[in-house]
Design a protein around this motif. Structure first.
Motif, PDB file in Angstrom:
ATOM      1  N   MET A   1     -21.862  26.035  50.019  1.00  0.00           N
ATOM      2  CA  MET A   1     -22.113  27.276  49.215  1.00  0.00           C
ATOM      3  C   MET A   1     -23.354  26.918  48.214  1.00  0.00           C
ATOM      4  O   MET A   1     -24.187  27.586  47.888  1.00  0.00           O
ATOM      5  CB  MET A   1     -20.895  27.696  48.197  1.00  0.00           C
ATOM      6  N   ARG A   2     -23.199  25.533  47.775  1.00  0.00           N
ATOM      7  CA  ARG A   2     -24.556  24.862  46.914  1.00  0.00           C
ATOM      8  C   ARG A   2     -25.689  25.109  47.764  1.00  0.00           C
ATOM      9  O   ARG A   2     -26.851  25.341  47.107  1.00  0.00           O
ATOM     10  CB  ARG A   2     -24.253  23.783  46.510  1.00  0.00           C
ATOM     11  N   ARG A   3     -25.684  24.600  48.909  1.00  0.00           N
ATOM     12  CA  ARG A   3     -26.718  24.743  49.644  1.00  0.00           C
ATOM     13  C   ARG A   3     -27.384  26.161  49.870  1.00  0.00           C
ATOM     14  O   ARG A   3     -28.650  26.663  50.086  1.00  0.00           O
ATOM     15  CB  ARG A   3     -26.635  23.905  51.180  1.00  0.00           C
ATOM     16  N   ALA A   4     -26.312  26.995  50.183  1.00  0.00           N
ATOM     17  CA  ALA A   4     -26.878  28.409  50.321  1.00  0.00           C
ATOM     18  C   ALA A   4     -27.477  28.831  49.134  1.00  0.00           C
ATOM     19  O   ALA A   4     -28.159  29.703  49.164  1.00  0.00           O
ATOM     20  CB  ALA A   4     -25.509  29.289  50.904  1.00  0.00           C
ATOM     21  N   GLN A   5     -26.874  28.460  47.965  1.00  0.00           N
ATOM     22  CA  GLN A   5     -27.290  29.027  46.715  1.00  0.00           C
ATOM     23  C   GLN A   5     -28.754  28.596  46.610  1.00  0.00           C
ATOM     24  O   GLN A   5     -29.678  29.299  45.746  1.00  0.00           O
ATOM     25  CB  GLN A   5     -26.647  28.649  45.554  1.00  0.00           C
ATOM     26  N   ALA A   6     -29.104  27.407  46.927  1.00  0.00           N
ATOM     27  CA  ALA A   6     -30.421  26.670  46.519  1.00  0.00           C
ATOM     28  C   ALA A   6     -31.332  27.460  47.429  1.00  0.00           C
ATOM     29  O   ALA A   6     -32.557  27.619  47.282  1.00  0.00           O
ATOM     30  CB  ALA A   6     -30.245  25.190  47.059  1.00  0.00           C
ATOM     31  N   ASP A   7     -30.917  27.802  48.801  1.00  0.00           N
ATOM     32  CA  ASP A   7     -31.669  28.434  49.726  1.00  0.00           C
ATOM     33  C   ASP A   7     -32.307  29.861  49.302  1.00  0.00           C
ATOM     34  O   ASP A   7     -33.312  30.463  49.254  1.00  0.00           O
ATOM     35  CB  ASP A   7     -31.243  28.533  51.008  1.00  0.00           C
ATOM     36  N   LEU A   8     -31.074  30.524  48.689  1.00  0.00           N
ATOM     37  CA  LEU A   8     -31.516  31.651  48.066  1.00  0.00           C
ATOM     38  C   LEU A   8     -32.294  31.712  46.846  1.00  0.00           C
ATOM     39  O   LEU A   8     -33.299  32.618  46.745  1.00  0.00           O
ATOM     40  CB  LEU A   8     -30.122  32.455  47.693  1.00  0.00           C
ATOM     41  N   ASP A   9     -32.171  30.683  46.035  1.00  0.00           N
ATOM     42  CA  ASP A   9     -33.097  30.714  44.884  1.00  0.00           C
ATOM     43  C   ASP A   9     -34.724  30.448  45.390  1.00  0.00           C
ATOM     44  O   ASP A   9     -35.568  30.953  44.659  1.00  0.00           O
ATOM     45  CB  ASP A   9     -32.789  29.749  44.008  1.00  0.00           C
ATOM     46  N   ARG A  10     -34.839  29.560  46.162  1.00  0.00           N
ATOM     47  CA  ARG A  10     -35.843  29.437  47.021  1.00  0.00           C
ATOM     48  C   ARG A  10     -36.567  30.549  47.535  1.00  0.00           C
ATOM     49  O   ARG A  10     -37.954  30.905  47.207  1.00  0.00           O
ATOM     50  CB  ARG A  10     -36.101  28.360  48.095  1.00  0.00           C
ATOM     51  N   GLN A  11     -35.990  31.438  48.637  1.00  0.00           N
ATOM     52  CA  GLN A  11     -36.284  32.550  49.048  1.00  0.00           C
ATOM     53  C   GLN A  11     -36.639  33.610  47.901  1.00  0.00           C
ATOM     54  O   GLN A  11     -37.758  34.172  48.175  1.00  0.00           O
ATOM     55  CB  GLN A  11     -35.447  33.050  49.956  1.00  0.00           C
ATOM     56  N   GLN A  12     -35.848  33.982  46.752  1.00  0.00           N
ATOM     57  CA  GLN A  12     -36.333  34.705  45.799  1.00  0.00           C
ATOM     58  C   GLN A  12     -37.445  34.401  44.875  1.00  0.00           C
ATOM     59  O   GLN A  12     -38.199  35.422  44.590  1.00  0.00           O
ATOM     60  CB  GLN A  12     -35.049  34.864  44.710  1.00  0.00           C
ATOM     61  N   ALA A  13     -37.814  33.228  44.871  1.00  0.00           N
ATOM     62  CA  ALA A  13     -39.004  32.669  44.216  1.00  0.00           C
ATOM     63  C   ALA A  13     -40.232  33.064  45.170  1.00  0.00           C
ATOM     64  O   ALA A  13     -41.317  33.552  44.765  1.00  0.00           O
ATOM     65  CB  ALA A  13     -38.995  30.989  44.030  1.00  0.00           C
ATOM     66  N   LEU A  14     -40.066  32.694  46.520  1.00  0.00           N
ATOM     67  CA  LEU A  14     -41.103  32.843  47.371  1.00  0.00           C
ATOM     68  C   LEU A  14     -41.441  34.576  47.447  1.00  0.00           C
ATOM     69  O   LEU A  14     -42.614  35.082  47.614  1.00  0.00           O
ATOM     70  CB  LEU A  14     -40.938  32.493  48.871  1.00  0.00           C
ATOM     71  N   LEU A  15     -40.245  35.256  47.308  1.00  0.00           N
ATOM     72  CA  LEU A  15     -40.267  36.831  47.419  1.00  0.00           C
ATOM     73  C   LEU A  15     -41.215  37.122  45.875  1.00  0.00           C
ATOM     74  O   LEU A  15     -42.094  38.109  46.234  1.00  0.00           O
ATOM     75  CB  LEU A  15     -39.069  37.532  47.340  1.00  0.00           C
ATOM     76  N   ALA A  16     -40.964  36.504  44.949  1.00  0.00           N
ATOM     77  CA  ALA A  16     -41.547  36.721  43.734  1.00  0.00           C
ATOM     78  C   ALA A  16     -43.037  36.494  43.758  1.00  0.00           C
ATOM     79  O   ALA A  16     -44.045  37.342  43.333  1.00  0.00           O
ATOM     80  CB  ALA A  16     -41.006  36.087  42.605  1.00  0.00           C
ATOM     81  N   LYS A  17     -43.352  35.458  44.279  1.00  0.00           N
ATOM     82  CA  LYS A  17     -44.772  35.041  44.550  1.00  0.00           C
ATOM     83  C   LYS A  17     -45.498  35.988  45.551  1.00  0.00           C
ATOM     84  O   LYS A  17     -46.681  36.849  45.336  1.00  0.00           O
ATOM     85  CB  LYS A  17     -45.145  33.658  44.859  1.00  0.00           C
ATOM     86  N   ALA A  18     -44.776  36.575  46.698  1.00  0.00           N
ATOM     87  CA  ALA A  18     -45.584  37.321  47.675  1.00  0.00           C
ATOM     88  C   ALA A  18     -45.507  38.733  46.918  1.00  0.00           C
ATOM     89  O   ALA A  18     -46.686  39.371  47.366  1.00  0.00           O
ATOM     90  CB  ALA A  18     -44.385  37.596  48.778  1.00  0.00           C
ATOM     91  N   ALA A  19     -44.604  39.163  46.026  1.00  0.00           N
ATOM     92  CA  ALA A  19     -44.874  40.465  45.515  1.00  0.00           C
ATOM     93  C   ALA A  19     -46.139  40.280  44.610  1.00  0.00           C
ATOM     94  O   ALA A  19     -46.826  41.449  44.355  1.00  0.00           O
ATOM     95  CB  ALA A  19     -43.579  40.657  44.867  1.00  0.00           C
ATOM     96  N   THR A  20     -46.115  39.424  43.973  1.00  0.00           N
ATOM     97  CA  THR A  20     -47.339  39.345  42.799  1.00  0.00           C
ATOM     98  C   THR A  20     -48.693  39.506  43.763  1.00  0.00           C
ATOM     99  O   THR A  20     -49.746  39.899  43.212  1.00  0.00           O
ATOM    100  CB  THR A  20     -47.364  37.872  42.032  1.00  0.00           C
ATOM    101  N   ASP A  21     -48.852  38.728  44.869  1.00  0.00           N
ATOM    102  CA  ASP A  21     -49.882  38.540  45.704  1.00  0.00           C
ATOM    103  C   ASP A  21     -50.278  39.976  46.296  1.00  0.00           C
ATOM    104  O   ASP A  21     -51.342  40.376  46.344  1.00  0.00           O
ATOM    105  CB  ASP A  21     -49.877  37.449  46.910  1.00  0.00           C
ATOM    106  N   LEU A  22     -49.238  40.483  46.563  1.00  0.00           N
ATOM    107  CA  LEU A  22     -49.622  41.869  47.231  1.00  0.00           C
ATOM    108  C   LEU A  22     -50.007  42.920  46.182  1.00  0.00           C
ATOM    109  O   LEU A  22     -50.773  43.585  46.639  1.00  0.00           O
ATOM    110  CB  LEU A  22     -48.197  42.306  47.841  1.00  0.00           C
ATOM    111  N   SER A  23     -49.383  42.575  45.053  1.00  0.00           N
ATOM    112  CA  SER A  23     -49.939  43.533  43.713  1.00  0.00           C
ATOM    113  C   SER A  23     -51.388  43.421  43.655  1.00  0.00           C
ATOM    114  O   SER A  23     -52.166  44.240  43.497  1.00  0.00           O
ATOM    115  CB  SER A  23     -49.152  43.322  42.640  1.00  0.00           C
ATOM    116  N   ARG A  24     -51.846  42.106  43.721  1.00  0.00           N
ATOM    117  CA  ARG A  24     -53.179  41.569  43.382  1.00  0.00           C
ATOM    118  C   ARG A  24     -53.995  42.166  44.748  1.00  0.00           C
ATOM    119  O   ARG A  24     -55.118  42.743  44.393  1.00  0.00           O
ATOM    120  CB  ARG A  24     -53.268  40.230  42.982  1.00  0.00           C
TER     121      ARG A  24
END
Length: 400
Positions: A112-135
């Motif tokens: 469960m901890r590994r899954a939580q860490a992976d989700l946090d990483r993917q959400q961070a990458l998603l946030a960056k991808a959303a920012t890049d797409l907006s720009r």
């Protein structure tokens, strides 16, 4: 001329002969008197008799059944691991949600901890991808970048969103697997013995059965009724509906293995869709309240149900019936006071009375007391006995 000896003996002989003759004549007179006197008839035997009582007699059927729980649930291990502990007392009552077993959870905590860490990483990458797409969207509107560069950022943002959804699903799976390490009761009821001891590896390759829980209240009783009894019940229901009466569920009585009456009445819950062609019976299920937990699944019991009512049948006290080698007989008093024996066919027993189906007339005077000291053909002195004709509360099945 007589000799002296003969003259001396003759008076004595004459005297003795006279006495014997007198005694013989007296005895003969007594015998003649006895022969001439009429014989005295034996006195009439005092008994009590009554006319049979006409009443409506309910006919109850008894059906052998077996109890069963309304719900029975198997408790199984849903994840693999070593059984850590058992948290219930075998045979006790448990409530829905109670923790019953614990399975070693270390590996599932880590997953469960590994899954939580992976989700946090993917959400961070998603946030960056959303920012890049907006720009890049602003630059594309200004025609500062090409269409291909913009489409690449759109695809990257969608890919990051999908990766985030995957990581979220994996986290939910890990959290669920971790929750399965605590095995809880899905229903309230009585739990049986533990089928697996702590320290055993469970859930490897299959969902290991750990225990079973059965609900306790209400409890079912399954039994079969004959096709004839089923038709009688249906006809009664149809007749009640025609007369505008309620044809609600009939009350059922449960007789336990020790012949005691279960204190709560039940009612028919359902009947099977078809009559069994091999046995000619219809499976029926009844439901009985079980607040004290007296009934347990698997018990044998008899279900007593009203199947018919005999209208205006003649009834006599049970003590009036004489059983001689299986033949049921009633003694009645004839017009001249002579005892007659009548073979009868008996029906249901109603309290202290028994229904007489054949062999008895309404005008017969049935001997109810003193049957042990009489026999057919003797004279009796009958005294009447009044009998209450109140409606009975219950009747036993015919033949009992």
């Amino acid at each position: 001329m007589m000799s002296p000896r003969f003259r001396s003996v003759s008076p004595t002989l004459v005297f003795l002969f006279s006495i014997l003759l007198m005694l013989w004549s007296c005895g003969g007179d007594e015998d003649a008197k006895k022969a001439a006197a009429p014989e005295k008839a034996p006195p009439a035997v005092p008994i009590r008799a009554m006319a049979p009582v006409s009443r409506d007699v309910p006919v109850f059927g008894e059906f052998v059944g077996r109890t069963d729980a309304k719900e029975t649930v198997e408790i199984r291990a849903r994840v693999e691991g070593f059984l850590k502990t058992r948290l219930f007392e075998e045979g006790s009552l448990v409530k829905a949600g109670d923790v019953l077993f614990e399975i070693e959870s270390r590996q599932y905590d880590e997953a469960m901890r590994r899954a939580q860490a992976d989700l946090d990483r993917q959400q961070a990458l998603l946030a960056k991808a959303a920012t890049d797409l907006s720009r890049f969207e602003a630059l594309f509107k200004q025609q500062a970048i090409s269409r291909d560069e913009y489409d690449t950022k759109v695809t990257s943002q969608k890919d990051m969103a999908a990766q985030a959804d995957r990581a979220k699903a994996e986290l939910e799976t890990a959290r669920r697997d971790l929750s399965y390490t605590k095995v809880v009761a899905p229903i309230s009821g009585r739990i049986g013995k533990s089928l697996v001891k702590p320290g055993t590896l469970v859930g490897k390759g299959e969902n290991t059965l750990l225990a079973e829980i059965s609900s306790t209240d209400p409890i079912y009783v399954d039994f079969n009724i004959s096709e004839r009894e089923y038709l009688l019940l249906v006809k009664d229901m149809v007749e009640a509906q025609k007369q505008g009466k309620s044809s609600g569920k009939a009350e059922l009585t449960l007789i336990l293995a020790d012949d005691s009456i279960y204190p709560h009445t039940g009612e028919a819950e359902m009947a099977d869709r078809a009559v069994d062609s091999k046995t000619g019976t219809l499976p029926v299920r009844a439901s009985f309240p079980n607040p004290d937990g007296i009934l347990k699944p698997g018990q044998f019991a008899k279900v007593r149900a009203l199947v018919d009512t005999l209208a205006g049948v003649l009834c006599v006290p049970r003590r009036a019936v004489v059983d001689v080698q299986g033949v049921k007989t009633l003694y009645v008093v004839g017009p001249d006071g002579t005892v007659e024996a009548k073979s009868v066919t008996l029906g249901p027993v109603v309290e202290d009375m028994v229904a007489v189906l054949k062999g008895l007339a309404p005008t017969d005077a049935v001997i109810v007391d003193g049957v042990q000291k009489i026999r057919p053909g003797i004279k009796v002195a009958a005294q009447s006995e009044t009998q209450a004709a109140g409606q009975p509360a219950a009747a036993k099945p015919a033949g009992n």
